[in-house]
Design a protein around this motif. Structure first.
Motif, PDB file in Angstrom:
ATOM      1  N   SER A 330       0.819  -1.108   0.209  1.00 55.87           N
ATOM      2  CA  SER A 330       0.017   0.176  -0.168  1.00 55.87           C
ATOM      3  C   SER A 330       0.745   1.106   0.028  1.00 55.87           C
ATOM      4  CB  SER A 330      -0.872   0.100   1.193  1.00 55.87           C
ATOM      5  OG  SER A 330      -2.104  -0.964   0.879  1.00 55.87           O
ATOM      6  N   GLY A 331       1.887   1.374   0.649  1.00 52.65           N
ATOM      7  CA  GLY A 331       2.675   2.441   0.788  1.00 52.65           C
ATOM      8  C   GLY A 331       3.435   2.697  -0.381  1.00 52.65           C
ATOM      9  N   ASP A 332       3.517   1.785  -1.365  1.00 52.75           N
ATOM     10  CA  ASP A 332       3.744   2.399  -2.651  1.00 52.75           C
ATOM     11  C   ASP A 332       3.058   2.845  -3.875  1.00 52.75           C
ATOM     12  OD1 ASP A 332       6.733   1.942  -1.839  1.00 52.75           O
ATOM     13  OD2 ASP A 332       6.931  -0.191  -2.686  1.00 52.75           O
ATOM     14  N   VAL A 333       1.728   2.834  -3.478  1.00 54.97           N
ATOM     15  CA  VAL A 333       0.787   3.057  -4.512  1.00 54.97           C
ATOM     16  C   VAL A 333       0.898   4.310  -5.175  1.00 54.97           C
ATOM     17  CG1 VAL A 333      -1.545   3.376  -4.921  1.00 54.97           C
ATOM     18  CG2 VAL A 333      -0.749   1.549  -3.604  1.00 54.97           C
ATOM     19  N   GLU A 334       1.129   5.396  -4.428  1.00 55.63           N
ATOM     20  CA  GLU A 334       1.390   6.891  -5.284  1.00 55.63           C
ATOM     21  C   GLU A 334       2.478   6.858  -5.890  1.00 55.63           C
ATOM     22  OE1 GLU A 334       1.312  10.211  -2.744  1.00 55.63           O
ATOM     23  OE2 GLU A 334       0.153   9.382  -1.197  1.00 55.63           O
ATOM     24  N   LYS A 335       3.751   6.149  -5.538  1.00 54.29           N
ATOM     25  CA  LYS A 335       5.005   6.380  -6.302  1.00 54.29           C
ATOM     26  C   LYS A 335       4.516   5.379  -7.469  1.00 54.29           C
ATOM     27  CE  LYS A 335       9.519   5.054  -5.475  1.00 54.29           C
ATOM     28  NZ  LYS A 335      10.505   4.322  -4.476  1.00 54.29           N
ATOM     29  N   ALA A 336       3.920   4.198  -7.476  1.00 51.97           N
ATOM     30  CA  ALA A 336       3.591   3.360  -8.678  1.00 51.97           C
ATOM     31  C   ALA A 336       2.807   4.217  -9.730  1.00 51.97           C
ATOM     32  CB  ALA A 336       3.066   2.139  -8.230  1.00 51.97           C
ATOM     33  N   LEU A 337       1.804   4.684  -9.336  1.00 51.01           N
ATOM     34  CA  LEU A 337       0.907   5.375  -9.985  1.00 51.01           C
ATOM     35  C   LEU A 337       1.733   6.685 -10.746  1.00 51.01           C
ATOM     36  CD1 LEU A 337      -2.429   6.025  -7.830  1.00 51.01           C
ATOM     37  CD2 LEU A 337      -1.999   4.328  -9.696  1.00 51.01           C
ATOM     38  N   ASN A 354      -7.105   1.958  -8.789  1.00 48.60           N
ATOM     39  CA  ASN A 354      -6.324   1.328  -7.713  1.00 48.60           C
ATOM     40  C   ASN A 354      -7.094   1.211  -6.558  1.00 48.60           C
ATOM     41  OD1 ASN A 354      -5.551   3.540  -5.411  1.00 48.60           O
ATOM     42  ND2 ASN A 354      -5.411   4.411  -7.484  1.00 48.60           N
ATOM     43  N   GLU A 355      -7.012   0.226  -5.753  1.00 46.94           N
ATOM     44  CA  GLU A 355      -7.402  -0.096  -4.416  1.00 46.94           C
ATOM     45  C   GLU A 355      -6.588  -0.366  -3.358  1.00 46.94           C
ATOM     46  OE1 GLU A 355     -10.558  -3.409  -4.906  1.00 46.94           O
ATOM     47  OE2 GLU A 355     -11.375  -2.946  -2.778  1.00 46.94           O
ATOM     48  N   SER A 356      -6.751   0.080  -2.219  1.00 47.82           N
ATOM     49  CA  SER A 356      -5.605  -0.250  -1.013  1.00 47.82           C
ATOM     50  C   SER A 356      -6.297  -0.995  -0.060  1.00 47.82           C
ATOM     51  CB  SER A 356      -4.935   0.925  -0.578  1.00 47.82           C
ATOM     52  OG  SER A 356      -4.295   1.607  -1.381  1.00 47.82           O
ATOM     53  N   GLY A 357      -5.441  -1.374   1.126  1.00 47.12           N
ATOM     54  CA  GLY A 357      -6.258  -2.030   2.059  1.00 47.12           C
ATOM     55  C   GLY A 357      -6.584  -3.465   2.050  1.00 47.12           C
ATOM     56  N   LEU A 358      -6.159  -4.205   1.166  1.00 46.82           N
ATOM     57  CA  LEU A 358      -6.276  -5.415   0.892  1.00 46.82           C
ATOM     58  C   LEU A 358      -5.315  -6.393   1.719  1.00 46.82           C
ATOM     59  CD1 LEU A 358      -6.649  -5.344  -3.146  1.00 46.82           C
ATOM     60  CD2 LEU A 358      -8.190  -4.956  -1.357  1.00 46.82           C
ATOM     61  N   VAL A 359      -5.625  -7.651   1.610  1.00 46.50           N
ATOM     62  CA  VAL A 359      -4.720  -8.667   2.428  1.00 46.50           C
ATOM     63  C   VAL A 359      -4.731  -9.936   1.477  1.00 46.50           C
ATOM     64  CG1 VAL A 359      -5.057 -10.314   4.460  1.00 46.50           C
ATOM     65  CG2 VAL A 359      -5.661  -8.022   4.708  1.00 46.50           C
ATOM     66  N   LYS A 360      -3.480 -10.424   1.826  1.00 48.84           N
ATOM     67  CA  LYS A 360      -2.948 -11.621   1.028  1.00 48.84           C
ATOM     68  C   LYS A 360      -2.859 -12.717   2.014  1.00 48.84           C
ATOM     69  CE  LYS A 360       1.176 -12.162  -0.312  1.00 48.84           C
ATOM     70  NZ  LYS A 360       2.443 -12.001  -1.219  1.00 48.84           N
TER      71      LYS A 360
END
Ligand code: ADP
Ligand code: ASP
Ligand code: MG
Length: 424
Positions: A330-337, A354-360
């Motif tokens: 999640s912490g890398d989403v902004e950079k990835a976008l 994009n969607e954050s707060g997911l779990v594997k």
């Protein structure tokens, strides 16, 4: 007589009383005539506090918002272990044990230059071995080393486990004991599932998967080193009475042994369930379906040090356009976008979502190699609880399933029970 490396994590050295308790564990082994080296973490919460201080300092004008000087980060966050190594040496001395603290640079523990996530390259074990021979206990600050630039380096979060196993390999220890706040490796995180069972043994490959898929009881790199250098590693509790019967057992101490799979007599199909929070999913819609498109997406992401995990590409309906979905922390989403935006013309997509707060959640077991239907059991169990699956990846010994964050604990418990892991 044996040579033993004992590592104590943050909760085991959380305050002065706990440090005195750790000293009793060390005394037990010294009194039994063993040569002992100890590795300590910072007091629990300390490293988080230090990291927080760094993050709250002003940034260099114009610099990438996530970048601070990694060498100074290391100088700051390595300090927690310096304190506990000195305190434990004092506690041991007060018990009449000859003890001396060691910082990473004093040994030295040489690392590469990747400040903040350095890898150990070499440990000069001779002086520690010489002193152990004279009956002195080395109390080593975990998590830290000396970079080729002659500056302090740190090994990534949870890195004291790796310090301990690496030192055990360097001094050719008979055993490396990782003392923590649980009495071994469990079938899943016992904080999430109280019915989790302690494993007597777990194979290196399974422990590697458990650790890399989220079970933070051991740092991944420590398991790799234990496997390569054949270090006999036990996970055990510092919270038990140091002098209880069996605690000093040389061959079968209480806890979980990480070992070769050949050593495990009754191999279950599924050994454990792990989970990793804070995953995010990014989807590129209506991508050109042509050779080179994956390279155009994942090349620039890799160059920006973004760790891409699961990747799912849809089959194109019309042969020209397709969708691609992948996960990042999640912490890398902004950079990835930002990276994807900068490369939009080269990649050629329509929209990005994009969607954050997911779990594997992951199911792990060497027995899967020779058993069919393991994945189907997981899918059925999750379906019965109404948990929607967003992505799936598999390997020979694991199945990973991406789901919505709020279902994490239910999914872990559901998977744990559907394979009968809660039954002894
Ligand atoms: P330390 O500070 O001693 O290094 P950590 O907090 O890093 O301890 O790791 C121990 C924690 O790992 C336990 O408290 C437990 O909640 C968690 N954990 C996650 N998965 C497992 C598992 N499968 N078995 C045991 N502990 C696990
Ligand atoms: N103190 C460090 C951390 O919290 C290293 C460790 O405890 O293993 O990440
Ligand atoms: Mg840890």
């Amino acid at each position: 007589m044996a040579r033993i490396v004992m590592k104590f994590g943050g909760t085991s050295v959380a305050d002065l009383d706990r440090i005195k308790n750790v000293a009793r564990h060390v005394k037990r082994e010294v009194d039994a005539g063993h040569e002992v080296a100890v590795v300590v973490s910072a007091m629990s919460g300390k490293t988080n506090e230090l990291v927080g201080w760094v993050q709250n300092m002003p940034k260099v004008a114009g610099a990438d918002h996530s970048i601070y000087d990694a060498r100074e980060y290391d100088a700051i966050v390595a300090s927690g272990e310096q304190v506990t190594s000195g305190l434990l040496a004092i506690a041991l001395q007060a018990m009449g044990i000859n003890a001396r603290s060691w910082q990473g640079w004093q040994i030295p523990i040489r690392t590469d230059n990747a400040h903040g996530a350095a890898r150990i390259l070499e440990i000069e074990g001779t002086e520690i071995i010489r002193r152990m021979g004279e009956g002195q206990v080395a109390v080593v600050a975990g998590f830290q080393g000396l970079g080729p630039d002659n500056r302090l380096s740190t090994l990534g979060r949870g890195g004291s486990d790796t310090s301990a196993v690496a030192i055990a390999a360097a001094v050719k220890a008979d055993r490396c004991d990782i003392y923590t706040d649980v009495d071994g490796v469990y079938t899943t995180d016992p904080r999430i599932e109280p019915k989790a069972r302690r494993l007597k043994k777990i194979a290196f490959e399974e422990m590697l998967e458990m650790a890399s898929l989220g079970a933070k009881v051991l740092q991944v790199r420590s398991v790799e080193l234990a496997m390569v250098f054949k270090v006999r590693t036990f996970v055990r509790s510092s919270f038990e009475d140091p002098d209880a019967p069996g605690m000093g057992d040389l061959l079968n101490p209480p806890g979980t042994l990480i070992c070769d799979e050949e050593e495990i007599v009754e191999q279950e199909v599924v050994t454990g369930i792990a989970y990793a929070k804070d995953e995010a999913q990014i989807s590129l819609r209506r991508l050109a379906d042509r050779p080179g498109v994956s390279a155009a997406i994942f090349g620039p992401l890799a160059e920006s040090h973004i760790n891409v995990d699961m990747i799912v590409q849809n089959i194109s309906e019309d042969g020209s356009k397709t969708d691609m979905t992948f996960t990042v922390p999640s912490g890398d989403v902004e950079k990835a976008l930002r990276v994807l935006g900068d490369n939009k013309d080269k990649i050629g997509y329509d929209v990005v979502q994009n969607e954050s707060g997911l779990v594997k959640v992951s199911v792990i077991g060497i027995g899967m190699r020779s058993h069919a239907g393991v994945a189907a059991t997981a899918f059925q169990a999750l379906a019965e609880k109404g948990i929607n699956i967003k992505a799936i990846t598999t390997s020979e010994i694991k199945i990973s399933i991406l789901i919505d964050g709020p279902y994490a604990e239910l999914a872990v418990r559901t998977l744990h029970s559907c394979y009968g892991l809660d039954k002894s």
